[in-house]
Design a protein around this motif. Structure first.
Motif, PDB file in Angstrom:
ATOM      1  N   LYS A 138     -27.646 -25.449  -0.648  1.00 52.61           N
ATOM      2  CA  LYS A 138     -27.463 -24.093  -1.646  1.00 52.61           C
ATOM      3  C   LYS A 138     -28.167 -23.120  -1.132  1.00 52.61           C
ATOM      4  N   SER A 189     -20.831 -31.449  -6.900  1.00 60.22           N
ATOM      5  CA  SER A 189     -20.895 -29.866  -6.419  1.00 60.22           C
ATOM      6  C   SER A 189     -21.513 -29.003  -7.406  1.00 60.22           C
ATOM      7  N   GLU A 190     -21.845 -29.813  -8.895  1.00 58.70           N
ATOM      8  CA  GLU A 190     -22.681 -29.366  -9.681  1.00 58.70           C
ATOM      9  C   GLU A 190     -24.188 -29.602  -9.969  1.00 58.70           C
ATOM     10  N   GLN A 202     -28.425 -30.255   0.918  1.00 60.57           N
ATOM     11  CA  GLN A 202     -28.516 -29.567  -0.119  1.00 60.57           C
ATOM     12  C   GLN A 202     -29.698 -28.972  -0.709  1.00 60.57           C
TER      13      GLN A 202
END
Length: 401
Positions: free
Chosen positions: A29, A260-261, A284
């Motif tokens: 992210k 993905s969430e 991530q």
């Protein structure tokens, strides 16, 4: 309980050589940290030696596996062949490159070795970023339909097509990273059984089972050192019945959420925590939204680089042999790469703020005993005879280490 001290891990991180390469970055992210805007080195560090670009740092950890000759070949890996008898290999990959994880770098090794052996007799075409498909139906179905010849996907995605790899979904059957690598290594009886069943069920030949890693738990509530610490935690899991049954047995509330969430779900505290291999946790950057990480070693995740078997059989014998030889080198490299990478990724995660805990042998055994209460379900999912045979083979590999 063992804890990594922040000072020790910072020291370890600072000692990493910029010449090393390899863990698998990208996709997080926020892969770039802060910084004053000064120049960042090729391995993602600022002028003070702090890691500020996770992607650059991760990619930098893998270059040790590739010589100048290898890199020269890779620079021209997709050159067109003028050989009228050439064989075209189209490779489908959901990731953005072959530089971002040990498993993918294993595929890079595969193509380099194949090109060394076959030269212009093979033309390689690489399709990244889900260009040829991103779902199991698109990738595995595409292989079956010969829309392309070779693809990389993780073994968990094969579940709807075959239960060949479902033994790896049984909690605490594989005890640690070295065991996981050994179970999936060339010549392992367990690997042979899984690959043969996959071939029988799907017509797809798995060439290598790249090393992705053991799965561990992070959360934002408390350190996990005993089974009691698991009670009531809402943990994101994959949408897999065996995974959910295991976490229920451990006292958690398992909650399937799309990968993905997941970052947003952790950020918004929809769930308390999640479970993933170190490489995914690193890439991530879950340390931004989680505080505690426990090395539970509850499952081993492998990749699968597969080829349509009918296509493979149509190839000349020497090319088939070159493919097998290249796959064996790919398999070996990915395991060594991951072992080297994981410690360095864990060092970074600790320095970035994770409180990392290792279960004591007593706690590890208690977790396993609780998880084993759902092992009987495994036979119903994949067939009792197959489950018994692969379980015996895996336990044999582990006991022989």
């Amino acid at each position: 309980m063992k804890k990594r001290t922040l000072a020790m891990l910072l020291a370890c991180t600072m000692m990493l050589s910029v010449a090393l390469t390899g863990c698998g970055g990208g996709g997080g992210k926020d892969n770039k940290g802060g910084g004053s805007g000064a120049a960042v080195t090729e391995d993602g560090r600022d002028a003070d030696g702090n890691i500020v670009d996770l992607t650059a740092f991760a990619v930098s950890l893998g270059s040790q596996w590739f010589t100048d000759e290898d890199l020269e070949i890779w620079d021209h890996i997709q050159d067109k062949s003028e050989n009228p008898d050439k064989v075209v290999l189209r490779y489908a990959c959901v990731n953005r490159s072959c530089d971002e994880s040990p498993s993918l770098r294993g595929d890079k090794r595969f193509f380099i070795e194949l090109k060394k052996a076959m030269g212009d007799r093979v033309e390689i075409q690489l399709f990244f970023n889900s260009t040829l498909g991103g779902t199991a139906d698109q990738i595995l179905g595409g292989l079956q339909a010969k829309n392309f010849e070779i693809a990389s996907y993780n073994v968990g995605a094969y579940f709807e097509y075959t239960k060949a790899f479902t033994p790896l979904d049984v909690g605490f059957l594989v005890p640690d990273l070295e065991a996981g690598i050994a179970v999936c290594a060339e010549g392992s009886p367990a690997r042979d059984l899984m690959i043969q069943k996959c071939l029988d069920d799907t017509g797809l030949l798995v060439l290598n089972m790249g090393a992705i890693g053991m799965r561990h738990i992070t959360n934002d509530k408390r350190p996990i050192t005993t089974l009691d610490d698991m009670k009531g935690l809402k943990i994101r899991v994959q949408n897999n019945n065996l995974h959910m049954a295991m976490f229920e047995a451990l006292g958690c509330s398992p909650t399937p959420i799309a990968f993905s969430e997941l970052f947003t779900a952790l950020q918004q505290k929809t769930v308390d925590g999640q479970e993933n291999p170190v490489s995914n946790i690193f890439e991530q950057n879950y340390v931004e939204v989680q505080k505690y990480m426990t090395l539970t070693n509850h499952l081993y995740t492998a990749g699968a680089t597969a080829m349509n078997y009918e296509f493979y059989q149509s190839l000349p014998a020497d090319m088939q042999q070159a493919i097998q030889d290249a796959a064996a080198k790919s398999q070996e490299q990915s395991g060594k790469d991951l072992i080297n990478c994981e410690e360095q990724m864990l060092d970074y995660l600790a320095s970035a703020g994770f409180e990392i805990t290792e279960l004591t042998p007593e706690s590890q055994e208690a977790f396993k005993e609780k998880a084993m209460t759902m092992w009987d379900q495994a036979g119903g999912v994949m067939g009792q005879e197959y489950w018994d045979s692969v379980r015996t083979a895996i336990e044999g590999v582990v006991s022989g280490m």
